[in-house]
Structures are given as C-alpha cells and as structure tokens.
Design a protein around this motif. Structure first.
Motif, PDB file in Angstrom:
ATOM      1  N   ASP B 220       0.837  -1.200   0.000  1.00 12.67           N
ATOM      2  CA  ASP B 220       0.000   0.000   0.000  1.00 12.67           C
ATOM      3  C   ASP B 220       0.867   1.243   0.000  1.00 12.67           C
ATOM      4  O   ASP B 220       1.937   1.273   0.571  1.00 12.67           O
ATOM      5  CB  ASP B 220      -0.870   0.032   1.267  1.00 12.67           C
ATOM      6  CG  ASP B 220      -1.984  -0.989   1.189  1.00 12.67           C
ATOM      7  OD1 ASP B 220      -2.190  -1.543   0.096  1.00 12.67           O
ATOM      8  OD2 ASP B 220      -2.626  -1.232   2.210  1.00 12.67           O
ATOM      9  N   ASP B 223      -0.605   7.108  -1.365  1.00 11.73           N
ATOM     10  CA  ASP B 223      -1.259   7.662  -2.537  1.00 11.73           C
ATOM     11  C   ASP B 223      -2.473   6.799  -2.905  1.00 11.73           C
ATOM     12  O   ASP B 223      -2.330   5.705  -3.435  1.00 11.73           O
ATOM     13  CB  ASP B 223      -0.235   7.684  -3.691  1.00 11.73           C
ATOM     14  CG  ASP B 223      -0.774   8.453  -4.878  1.00 11.73           C
ATOM     15  OD1 ASP B 223      -2.006   8.653  -4.944  1.00 11.73           O
ATOM     16  OD2 ASP B 223       0.042   8.844  -5.729  1.00 11.73           O
ATOM     17  N   GLU B 224      -3.661   7.310  -2.595  1.00 14.45           N
ATOM     18  CA  GLU B 224      -4.910   6.565  -2.847  1.00 14.45           C
ATOM     19  C   GLU B 224      -4.960   6.036  -4.276  1.00 14.45           C
ATOM     20  O   GLU B 224      -5.331   4.891  -4.521  1.00 14.45           O
ATOM     21  CB  GLU B 224      -6.116   7.501  -2.662  1.00 14.45           C
ATOM     22  CG  GLU B 224      -6.508   7.789  -1.233  1.00 14.45           C
ATOM     23  CD  GLU B 224      -7.366   6.697  -0.623  1.00 14.45           C
ATOM     24  OE1 GLU B 224      -8.052   5.995  -1.386  1.00 14.45           O
ATOM     25  OE2 GLU B 224      -7.314   6.559   0.602  1.00 14.45           O
ATOM     26  N   GLY B 225      -4.598   6.899  -5.210  1.00 13.06           N
ATOM     27  CA  GLY B 225      -4.757   6.575  -6.629  1.00 13.06           C
ATOM     28  C   GLY B 225      -3.913   5.396  -7.060  1.00 13.06           C
ATOM     29  O   GLY B 225      -4.222   4.712  -8.018  1.00 13.06           O
ATOM     30  N   LYS B 226      -2.813   5.144  -6.338  1.00 17.50           N
ATOM     31  CA  LYS B 226      -1.913   4.075  -6.753  1.00 17.50           C
ATOM     32  C   LYS B 226      -2.260   2.751  -6.094  1.00 17.50           C
ATOM     33  O   LYS B 226      -1.722   1.716  -6.434  1.00 17.50           O
ATOM     34  CB  LYS B 226      -0.470   4.445  -6.390  1.00 17.50           C
ATOM     35  CG  LYS B 226       0.122   5.497  -7.293  1.00 17.50           C
ATOM     36  CD  LYS B 226       1.599   5.637  -7.024  1.00 17.50           C
ATOM     37  CE  LYS B 226       2.198   6.688  -7.953  1.00 17.50           C
ATOM     38  NZ  LYS B 226       3.621   6.875  -7.694  1.00 17.50           N
ATOM     39  N   ARG B 227      -3.152   2.814  -5.100  1.00 19.48           N
ATOM     40  CA  ARG B 227      -3.410   1.614  -4.329  1.00 19.48           C
ATOM     41  C   ARG B 227      -4.149   0.570  -5.164  1.00 19.48           C
ATOM     42  O   ARG B 227      -5.092   0.890  -5.888  1.00 19.48           O
ATOM     43  CB  ARG B 227      -4.231   1.973  -3.084  1.00 19.48           C
ATOM     44  CG  ARG B 227      -4.081   0.974  -1.969  1.00 19.48           C
ATOM     45  CD  ARG B 227      -4.694   1.475  -0.688  1.00 19.48           C
ATOM     46  NE  ARG B 227      -3.962   2.607  -0.122  1.00 19.48           N
ATOM     47  CZ  ARG B 227      -4.456   3.391   0.826  1.00 19.48           C
ATOM     48  NH1 ARG B 227      -5.675   3.193   1.276  1.00 19.48           N
ATOM     49  NH2 ARG B 227      -3.734   4.381   1.310  1.00 19.48           N
ATOM     50  N   TRP B 228      -3.711  -0.629  -5.066  1.00 14.71           N
ATOM     51  CA  TRP B 228      -4.333  -1.748  -5.798  1.00 14.71           C
ATOM     52  C   TRP B 228      -4.325  -2.955  -4.895  1.00 14.71           C
ATOM     53  O   TRP B 228      -3.269  -3.430  -4.482  1.00 14.71           O
ATOM     54  CB  TRP B 228      -3.553  -2.036  -7.075  1.00 14.71           C
ATOM     55  CG  TRP B 228      -3.967  -3.301  -7.781  1.00 14.71           C
ATOM     56  CD1 TRP B 228      -3.411  -4.537  -7.648  1.00 14.71           C
ATOM     57  CD2 TRP B 228      -5.021  -3.447  -8.743  1.00 14.71           C
ATOM     58  NE1 TRP B 228      -4.038  -5.445  -8.468  1.00 14.71           N
ATOM     59  CE2 TRP B 228      -5.031  -4.801  -9.146  1.00 14.71           C
ATOM     60  CE3 TRP B 228      -5.960  -2.573  -9.298  1.00 14.71           C
ATOM     61  CZ2 TRP B 228      -5.936  -5.294 -10.081  1.00 14.71           C
ATOM     62  CZ3 TRP B 228      -6.861  -3.068 -10.231  1.00 14.71           C
ATOM     63  CH2 TRP B 228      -6.846  -4.416 -10.609  1.00 14.71           C
ATOM     64  N   HIS B 256      -5.645   0.392 -14.488  1.00 17.36           N
ATOM     65  CA  HIS B 256      -5.211   1.003 -13.231  1.00 17.36           C
ATOM     66  C   HIS B 256      -3.764   1.489 -13.326  1.00 17.36           C
ATOM     67  O   HIS B 256      -3.440   2.599 -12.900  1.00 17.36           O
ATOM     68  CB  HIS B 256      -5.359  -0.013 -12.090  1.00 17.36           C
ATOM     69  CG  HIS B 256      -4.669   0.400 -10.832  1.00 17.36           C
ATOM     70  ND1 HIS B 256      -5.217   1.310  -9.957  1.00 17.36           N
ATOM     71  CD2 HIS B 256      -3.456   0.061 -10.321  1.00 17.36           C
ATOM     72  CE1 HIS B 256      -4.379   1.503  -8.952  1.00 17.36           C
ATOM     73  NE2 HIS B 256      -3.308   0.749  -9.139  1.00 17.36           N
ATOM     74  N   ASN B 259      -3.749   4.639 -15.563  1.00 22.34           N
ATOM     75  CA  ASN B 259      -4.359   5.829 -14.975  1.00 22.34           C
ATOM     76  C   ASN B 259      -3.554   6.391 -13.812  1.00 22.34           C
ATOM     77  O   ASN B 259      -3.571   7.596 -13.549  1.00 22.34           O
ATOM     78  CB  ASN B 259      -5.783   5.516 -14.484  1.00 22.34           C
ATOM     79  CG  ASN B 259      -6.678   5.123 -15.643  1.00 22.34           C
ATOM     80  OD1 ASN B 259      -6.404   5.497 -16.792  1.00 22.34           O
ATOM     81  ND2 ASN B 259      -7.716   4.340 -15.370  1.00 22.34           N
ATOM     82  N   SER B 260      -2.866   5.505 -13.090  1.00 25.24           N
ATOM     83  CA  SER B 260      -2.135   5.960 -11.915  1.00 25.24           C
ATOM     84  C   SER B 260      -0.683   6.314 -12.253  1.00 25.24           C
ATOM     85  O   SER B 260       0.096   6.673 -11.378  1.00 25.24           O
ATOM     86  CB  SER B 260      -2.155   4.876 -10.841  1.00 25.24           C
ATOM     87  OG  SER B 260      -1.509   3.720 -11.333  1.00 25.24           O
ATOM     88  N   GLN B 262       1.540   4.300 -13.036  1.00 23.25           N
ATOM     89  CA  GLN B 262       2.479   3.270 -12.599  1.00 23.25           C
ATOM     90  C   GLN B 262       3.043   2.439 -13.742  1.00 23.25           C
ATOM     91  O   GLN B 262       4.046   1.764 -13.567  1.00 23.25           O
ATOM     92  CB  GLN B 262       1.791   2.337 -11.590  1.00 23.25           C
ATOM     93  CG  GLN B 262       1.643   2.963 -10.231  1.00 23.25           C
ATOM     94  CD  GLN B 262       0.817   2.081  -9.311  1.00 23.25           C
ATOM     95  OE1 GLN B 262       1.346   1.366  -8.483  1.00 23.25           O
ATOM     96  NE2 GLN B 262      -0.475   2.123  -9.460  1.00 23.25           N
TER      97      GLN B 262
END
Lengths: 150, 324
Positions: B220, B223-228, B256, B259-260, B262
């Motif tokens: 984790d 960064d909320e957006g990167k969480r998977w 994901h 968009n993030s 990553q």
C-alpha cells in the motif's frame, strides 16, 4: 566445478542441443518417448516434450518455434511410413534443412530403409541403449554445425 | 543484418533462430538486440507464476486462446508465450513440458510459443528471458505471457519484468497456499485460485483474502490513486471456466497502471533492473578474463586452510584486476 560453470555462463555460453520429442498418430503409448526424453535430458540436452496425438503439422510448427536441432518421433501404431516422411517434408518445406529426424518404436526391419530414404536419420527399435541415441544425436548435430556456419 | 529484418517482417523461422542466438549470447544475437531495441516497448507483459502443479500452463493455454478468440468485435491480439522450466543442476539438461498443455494453440499463426530452460538461473526465469521478451516485443507480439518455473517463495524475478503478475494456487492444499505465502504473494497483482471445482476453495479464498489484507500492507502507498488490492479470481483452467473473467480483471489492472502512472514506473524499473544485470554480467566476464585461474585456485586453497577470510580474498582478487 562451480567457477567454470559461471565462466561459461558469463563468457561464452555453451551451445545446448535442443531436441523435440513427439508422438504423432493415435496410439497412446508414451512410455518409450518419456524414457528417451529423460535420457536425453540426463545427457545434458534440452528436451521439449509435446505429448500425445500430435499431427505432423503440429510437430513441424513446434520444431520451428523451438528452433530445435533434432526431432524424435515415437511411433507404435504402424503408421510410421505415413507419418515420419510427412514430418521430414514439412520441416524441409519450412526451411529447416538442418534438423535431424529420428524415429523410435516398433518399426519392421524392411521399413527402415524406406524411412532412411525419406530423410530420417536413424531408427531406434526396442533394446537400443539410450546413451547410443544421445551420442548419435550429438554427432548429427555436430556434423550439421560444421557444414553450416551459423 | 538480414535476420533482424526478417524478424521485423514477421518471419517465424528467423524469429526462432534469433531467439536461439540471444539465448546463447552470441555476438550476432547481442547485435540484433541492439538493433531491435528501438522497436520494443509496445507489448503488454503478463507474468504467470505459482507453485508446481497449480495449472499454470493450462491457464496460459486458455488465456491465449481467449485473447485469440475475443468476444464481440474486438480484434484478436498477436500473442507470444515464454515458458520457463528448470534445468537439471546435475546434467545441465532440461525437460520442457509446458507445450503438452498448450495444444489448443497449435496451428494458429498469431501465436508463438517458446520453451526456455532456466540454465542455472535462480529467481524463476532464465537469464535470457528479458532479452527474449524484447525480441518478441520487437517482432510485433502485442501480448507476451511469461510462465515461470514452478515457484515457491524466492522466485520473484518476474516482478521486475511483467506489467501484470498472476500468482496461481489451488484449493485443498493448505500447505501449498502456505508455500506461496511470503515473497511471492507480495508480487501478485492478481491471485488466481485454479482448479476451483476442488474441495477447499472457500478456505483457500478466505486464507488468501486474509493474506491480502494483512501481509500485503507494505504494498500500500499513501497515494490513494496508486493503491491496488490484488483481486482473487477463481478459474477451472481445464474447462476454461473463469478465464474470460480473469482476462477482464487483467484489463482492469492494466487500466489502473495506466491511470495511476504506474505503468511508466514499471517500465523504468524493468529497464533499470535489466541495466544492472547487464553491468553485473559484463563486470564478472571482464574480471574472469583478467584474473589468472591459478591465482583464483591458490586463493581458494588459502581460504580452505583458514588463512584468509572469503571477504579478504574477494577483495584481493578484485584488486589484482584493478591494477591491470
């Protein structure tokens, strides 16, 4: 020795012999194919085993993708005169002139010359030692590599 | 170089031969890699790992088939598979049997399957797997599936190579789930419970969910957006059940990453890892070329007699070559 292995890996990597072992046709007896596959692995070769009921087309295509040096066909169904020459022809048609094809299984003596004529390198019946098979494959591959400079 | 041109033009025999050259690390193979590199970076890489016998090859077979026969108007993807199996540490040979499970893919010109022996490399991949994936990428394959050797806890190299990593387990074998728990669970983007028609699937899923919720917290980020959080997907690969759903989840993960931001990160990591490996390889090769074997053997004897520590010995052996 460990250090030689590492040196080999990092310096000049060894040319591994790659062999495809396939069972064309419909008989389901793969014991012989598996014994030979294991023996060739133990002789230091990389053996791609494709399993039962392969068509000649599937075998030729797998041999191409895997860029093997030799193809071993195990046939116990009696259909060797149809299947083996077909595999050889398909390999040659794809431009794989260098690939040696050998046949194992139950092959009547009188059929052996016909298979050899069709381009099969050798026929190994029951009782042939696996070390002989490995040694001969090594010789075929060495002969071809001398012939064609990669 | 003719071989490179042929590969770029879709010649399959040339591709197969080039892969051999690359695997052997021949000068021609390395040259070709240099020339092909500008054509890479387009393929989507999916890693498939998990314990031996969990059905990785059968799953790959079905995934590729589904990619080749998409539902609706989507066009089929060109797919390559690299299937890695272990080399025997004794003979150096290998028995590569993953094709046995991939017979549904025979005769499809949009599929290319290559078996690779690990050749003593630890980590679940072969040393040349990265380079081979680059060649297949340059050859225009849009999706590349990489199946690792049956992996336990340490075979996590795939994490540095793939965009999406599937970790495959089976129900009914508590020990097996245990065996895949540590390192390998942490690299999972998607957890697959294959053979989901077998008893124990509920327990397996519960266990995995617990692992995801606890052990994976390190993954984790703030960064909320990167969480998977790795989804758990059930499949029965032999019958093809759950495979379309798995593909959908893979696509969600790909979206994901995109968009993030990553996906860029992963590519950077991949290239960094590749670069470090190649530097290591070169340094070791250079060192081995310069150090006298006699000196090396002598040092080994001195260590054996406990006259010098391995640390000091290594230091001295490297210094010798520095002075050259």
């Amino acid at each position: 020795m460990l250090v030689e292995q590492i040196a080999l890996e990092f310096g000049m990597r060894e040319r591994k012999i790659r062999v495809l072992i396939a069972k064309p046709g419909l008989d389901g007896h793969d014991r012989g194919a598996k014994v030979v596959a294991r023996a060739l692995r133990d002789a230091g070769m990389e053996v791609i085993y494709t399993g039962l009921r392969q068509t000649p087309e599937m075998i030729a295509e797998a041999a191409l993708q895997e860029d093997v040096d030799a193809v071993g066909l195990s046939i116990l169904s009696g259909a060797h005169l149809a299947l083996a020459p077909r595999v050889v022809a398909l390999l040659r048609a794809q431009g794989q002139e260098r690939v040696s094809v050998f046949v194992g299984g139950i092959i009547p003596n009188e059929d052996i010359p016909l298979l050899l004529q069709a381009g099969v390198k050798a026929v190994y019946g029951p009782g042939v030692s696996t070390s002989k098979i490995a040694e001969e494959i090594r010789q075929y591959v060495a002969a071809v590599s001398d012939e064609i400079v990669r | 170089m003719r071989l490179v041109e042929a590969v770029l033009n879709g010649d399959r025999l040339a591709l197969a031969r080039l892969l051999t050259q690359v695997e052997q690390g021949t000068p021609a193979g390395l040259k070709a890699l240099d020339m092909l590199f500008q054509h890479t970076g387009k393929a989507y890489l999916i890693g498939v790992t998990g314990s031996p016998g969990s059905g990785k090859s059968s799953l790959v077979n079905r995934l590729v088939y589904a990619l080749r026969h998409p539902i609706g108007d989507a066009s089929p993807k060109r797919v390559a598979v690299i299937a890695v199996d272990p080399s025997s540490p004794f003979s150096g040979g290998a028995l590569l049997g993953d094709r046995v499970r991939m017979r549904d893919l025979a005769g499809d010109a949009g599929v290319f399957i290559r078996s690779m022996a690990s050749r003593g490399n630890l980590g679940g991949l072969a040393r040349a797997t990265v380079s081979s994936a680059q060649v297949l990428d340059a050859a225009g394959f849009e999706v590349i599936l990489i199946e690792t050797v049956g992996a336990g806890q340490a075979e996590v190299d795939i994490a540095r190579l793939a965009d999406t990593i599937l970790v495959v387990g089976t129900p009914g074998m508590g020990d097996e789930i245990q065996a895949i728990k540590a390192g390998i669970l942490e690299i999972a983007d998607i957890l697959v419970i294959n053979k989901a028609d077998q008893p124990g699937v509920e327990e397996a899923e519960q266990f995995l969910r617990m692992m995801v919720e606890t052990a994976l917290t390190q993954k984790d980020t703030d960064d909320e957006g990167k969480r998977w959080s790795p989804p758990i997907v059930r499949t029965i690969a032999l019958r093809g059940e759950g495979v379309q759903n798995l593909l959908d989840v893979i696509q969600q993960h790909a979206a994901h990453l995109e968009n993030s931001g990553q996906s860029q990160e992963r590519v950077r990591h991949r290239l960094e890892y590749d670069l470090i490996n190649r530097v290591q390889e070169r340094l070791l090769a250079r060192w081995w070329g310069e150090v006298a074997e006699a000196a090396f053997r002598e040092m080994l004897e001195r260590i054996y007699r406990r006259e010098i520590s391995p640390c000091q010995a290594a230091e001295q052996l490297v210094e010798v070559t520095n002075q050259l």
